[in-house]
Design an enzyme around this catalytic site. Structure first.
Site, PDB file in Angstrom:
ATOM      1  N   SER A   1      29.896  -0.428  17.002  1.00 67.26           N
ATOM      2  CA  SER A   1      30.944  -0.795  17.951  1.00 67.26           C
ATOM      3  C   SER A   1      30.373  -1.797  18.949  1.00 67.26           C
ATOM      4  O   SER A   1      29.900  -2.856  18.551  1.00 67.26           O
ATOM      5  CB  SER A   1      31.503   0.458  18.641  1.00 67.26           C
ATOM      6  OG  SER A   1      32.607   0.125  19.462  1.00 67.26           O
ATOM      7  N   THR A   2      30.363  -1.470  20.241  1.00 68.26           N
ATOM      8  CA  THR A   2      29.909  -2.402  21.263  1.00 68.26           C
ATOM      9  C   THR A   2      28.480  -2.870  20.985  1.00 68.26           C
ATOM     10  O   THR A   2      27.573  -2.059  20.832  1.00 68.26           O
ATOM     11  CB  THR A   2      29.955  -1.726  22.652  1.00 68.26           C
ATOM     12  OG1 THR A   2      31.223  -1.111  22.824  1.00 68.26           O
ATOM     13  CG2 THR A   2      29.715  -2.743  23.753  1.00 68.26           C
TER      14      THR A   2
ATOM     15  N   HIS B   1      34.121  -1.663  15.036  1.00 72.67           N
ATOM     16  CA  HIS B   1      35.304  -1.704  15.901  1.00 72.67           C
ATOM     17  C   HIS B   1      35.551  -3.143  16.345  1.00 72.67           C
ATOM     18  O   HIS B   1      34.757  -3.711  17.094  1.00 72.67           O
ATOM     19  CB  HIS B   1      35.115  -0.819  17.135  1.00 72.67           C
ATOM     20  CG  HIS B   1      34.898   0.623  16.818  1.00 72.67           C
ATOM     21  ND1 HIS B   1      34.306   1.503  17.701  1.00 72.67           N
ATOM     22  CD2 HIS B   1      35.208   1.351  15.714  1.00 72.67           C
ATOM     23  CE1 HIS B   1      34.262   2.715  17.164  1.00 72.67           C
ATOM     24  NE2 HIS B   1      34.800   2.646  15.949  1.00 72.67           N
TER      25      HIS B   1
ATOM     26  N   MET C   1      29.889   2.308  21.920  1.00 73.42           N
ATOM     27  CA  MET C   1      30.360   3.217  22.966  1.00 73.42           C
ATOM     28  C   MET C   1      31.195   4.329  22.347  1.00 73.42           C
ATOM     29  O   MET C   1      31.923   4.108  21.390  1.00 73.42           O
ATOM     30  CB  MET C   1      31.210   2.422  23.969  1.00 73.42           C
ATOM     31  CG  MET C   1      31.651   3.194  25.204  1.00 73.42           C
ATOM     32  SD  MET C   1      32.606   2.137  26.327  1.00 73.42           S
ATOM     33  CE  MET C   1      31.363   0.913  26.742  1.00 73.42           C
TER      34      MET C   1
ATOM     35  N   ASP D   1      32.571   7.926  17.949  1.00 76.31           N
ATOM     36  CA  ASP D   1      33.058   7.729  16.588  1.00 76.31           C
ATOM     37  C   ASP D   1      31.869   7.625  15.633  1.00 76.31           C
ATOM     38  O   ASP D   1      30.938   6.856  15.865  1.00 76.31           O
ATOM     39  CB  ASP D   1      33.908   6.452  16.515  1.00 76.31           C
ATOM     40  CG  ASP D   1      34.603   6.296  15.174  1.00 76.31           C
ATOM     41  OD1 ASP D   1      34.923   7.321  14.544  1.00 76.31           O
ATOM     42  OD2 ASP D   1      34.852   5.140  14.777  1.00 76.31           O
TER      43      ASP D   1
END
Length: 231
Positions: free
Chosen positions: A46-47, A72, A166, A169
Site C-alpha cells: 500500500s503506502t 492499493h 498503512m 490489510d
C-alpha cells in the site's frame, strides 16, 4: 446534490463505510489439499508500495514463477503503473485481466477496480479471476482477498510477501497462507515508508522472515528454486 448528512442530537454525523472481511468475496477453505502443483508468488502493498515494488521487481531475474500483486491504487493508475514496471523489469509486467492462464516470468498487477484472485482452470494450470465485489478492509483490490485465494488453491507451493503500507490489510491473509503451508516474508520496519501492514502480519505470526527490501528479491529467487517447476 449529495445525500445530506444524518443529524444526531443536533449535530451532523459522517457515515463510515462498513469494513468487510475477505468472507464477503470468498470463503476460507482450511485444511484443503493444494490443487496446484505450480509455484506462485503473491505480494501485497500500500503506502510506499509503488517504489518498493519497483525496487523489488527490477531486481528479479528471468526464470521466476508467476507473481500476483495487490497494490492499493486508484483504477486510473494501475495500467500505467504496470506499463512503467514492464519497461524497467526483466519480467513481463501487466495489469491483470480476467481469466488469464498464469505464466512464468509474468507479473500480474490487480486493476484498481477489482479484487485479484486465483482460480483453477478446466485443465492444467491456474488462472486469474477479477471480482468487483465490495471493498475488503475498505480496499479494492484487497491483499487479504488475494492471499486467501492463494491459501485456498496453492497452499504449500505459494510464497507470500507483504510490503510497506498503512493499516492491516493482508495480515489475516498472510496468517491463512502460513496455515496452508506457504512461506511468507514481511518487509522490515527500517525499509518501510509505513510499517503498518507488515507490522500487523508479523504480530499475527504470519511471517517466517522479516527482511529489508533490498534482501527480498534474492530470497524469492532462492525460495522459488526449492519449489515445483513452472508449467
Amino acid at each position: 446534490m449529495g445525500t445530506p448528512p444524518k443529524v444526531v442530537n443536533g449535530k451532523p454525523t459522517i457515515e463510515v463505510a462498513p469494513c468487510h472481511s475477505a468472507d464477503v468475496i470468498l470463503a476460507r477453505q482450511p485444511g484443503r489439499s493444494s490443487l496446484a502443483q505450480q509455484t506462485v508468488i503473491v505480494i501485497g502493498s500500500s503506502t510506499g508500495g509503488t517504489e518498493a515494488l519497483r525496487a523489488l521487481l527490477t531486481a528479479l531475474p528471468e526464470g521466476m514463477p508467476p507473481i500476483l500483486i495487490a497494490q492499493h491504487m486508484p483504477e486510473m493508475f494501475t495500467k500505467s503503473f504496470a506499463a512503467r514496471l514492464d519497461s524497467l523489469c526483466k519480467l513481463a509486467v501487466k495489469e491483470a485481466e480476467d481469466n488469464e492462464r498464469l505464466q512464468a516470468n509474468t507479473v500480474y498487477i490487480a486493476p484498481g477496480h477489482s479484487h485479484l484472485l486465483l482460480k483453477a482452470g478446466p485443465s492444467v494450470g491456474l488462472f486469474t479471476s477479477l471480482n468487483a465485489g465490495p471493498p475488503v478492509n475498505r480496499h479494492r483490490p484487497s491483499v487479504d482477498v488475494l492471499f486467501r485465494s492463494a491459501a485456498n488453491l496453492v497452499g504449500k507451493n505459494c510464497i507470500g510477501v507483504i510490503l510497506t503500507g498503512m493499516g492491516r490489510d493482508g495480515a489475516n491473509g498472510m496468517a491463512e497462507l502460513k496455515q496452508a503451508g506457504a512461506y511468507n516474508i514481511a518487509q522490515d520496519e527500517a525499509s518501510c515508508v509505513v510499517f503498518g501492514m507488515p507490522k500487523e502480519a508479523i504480530a499475527q505470526g504470519g511471517a517466517h522472515e522479516v527482511l529489508p527490501l533490498t534482501a527480498i528479491a534474492g530470497r524469492l529467487v532462492a525460495l522459488a528454486q526449492q519449489r515445483p517447476p513452472q508449467l
